[in-house]
Scaffold this active site. Structure first.
Site, PDB file in Angstrom:
ATOM      1  CB  SER A  60     -22.085 -21.259  -3.503  1.00  0.00           C
ATOM      2  OG  SER A  60     -22.705 -21.903  -4.683  1.00  0.00           O
ATOM      3  CE1 TYR A  87     -17.446 -20.675  -6.723  1.00  0.00           C
ATOM      4  CE2 TYR A  87     -19.707 -22.080  -6.746  1.00  0.00           C
ATOM      5  CZ  TYR A  87     -19.071 -20.949  -6.321  1.00  0.00           C
ATOM      6  OH  TYR A  87     -19.703 -19.852  -6.133  1.00  0.00           O
TER       7      TYR A  87
END
Length: 264
Positions: free
Chosen positions: A144, A157
């Site tokens: 990501s 995250y």
């Protein structure tokens, strides 16, 4: 179409929906045979039937919770015995929750790392000997942009995806001699059901607007790069530029982009 993957065997985790599902469609269109794994077996059955009917490729499906490491070990042994070969591994399974550190429990943190990091590593370790033995392969890890440029309410995250990027960077150097490629895909927000879990407010995708990626188009770009020496796929372009500038001038970027960073 990617002629390089025709007849190859591609293993995709988190394949029942979203980006994983779209990667499966694109691979099947190019004539690849598929191993699809996900927690939602009913969705895999439907996907399998559609892919076989439309593209006439071989599709094997397995119910797999990547975060359950003991279960994953057993399922992977079964996959290796039944399928035997894997040419491309797409570690797509993952999830996130947008919460401040103070509001995130250790249990939530542990689950996120088990799925996003430990599960990914466990699957890679199981498949890697197959690729080393055959002297070729491609490992694609879906990370990501959060792993490159962290923002508020994404600390856990971002940490997990940052770990995926660094794991991939080291692995790439280790397996280069075995003619195995390692690619990280670092997308910004994608319009998938990921945000049903990640964003409790339901407002994030609307807030970021033009940043949101189309999963079909992203999957197409990923499949086109399969079996090529591609280090990273970074989208959208301006977010990738932002992460590079941040690496050079972190304090300045954090000051100027404070409002954008707080859109969660």
């Amino acid at each position: 179409m990617n002629q390089r993957i025709k007849g190859k065997t591609i293993f995709i985790t988190g394949a029942s929906s979203g980006l994983g599902e779209q990667i499966a469609y694109n691979c099947a269109e190019s004539g690849a045979n598929l191993i699809l794994a996900a927690r939602r077996y009913d969705k895999l059955i439907k996907l399998k039937d559609e892919l076989i009917d439309k593209y006439k490729v071989e599709v094997a499906i397995y119910q797999l919770d990547v975060g359950n490491l003991l279960e994953a070990e057993k399922i992977l042994e079964q996959i290796i015995q039944e399928v035997g070969t894997v040419d491309i591994l797409v570690n797509n399974a993952g999830f996130g929750k947008f919460k401040y550190v103070v509001d995130t429990s250790i249990e939530e943190t542990e689950v996120m790392f088990r799925v996003n990091v430990l599960g990914l590593i466990a699957i890679t370790k199981k498949i890697l000997p197959i690729m080393i033995k055959q002297g070729s392969g491609h490992i694609i890890n879906i990370a990501s942009q959060a792993g490159k440029l962290a923002t508020p309410k994404s600390s856990i995250y971002a940490a997990s995806k940052g770990a995926v990027i660094k794991f991939s960077d080291s692995l790439r150097l280790e397996v280069e001699k075995n003619h195995i490629y390692v690619t990280t895909v670092n997308p910004g927000p994608i319009r998938t059901n990921f945000f049903e879990i990640a964003d409790a407010t339901g407002k994030y995708l609307d807030n970021v607007g033009r940043c949101v990626l189309n999963p079909e188009k992203l999957a197409e770009k990923i499949v086109k790069r399969m079996l090529t020496r591609t280090r990273e796929i970074n989208l959208p372009i301006f977010m990738n530029i932002g992460s590079k500038v941040h690496a050079l001038f972190p304090s300045l970027v954090e000051k100027l982009a404070r409002n954008a960073f707080n859109k969660k």
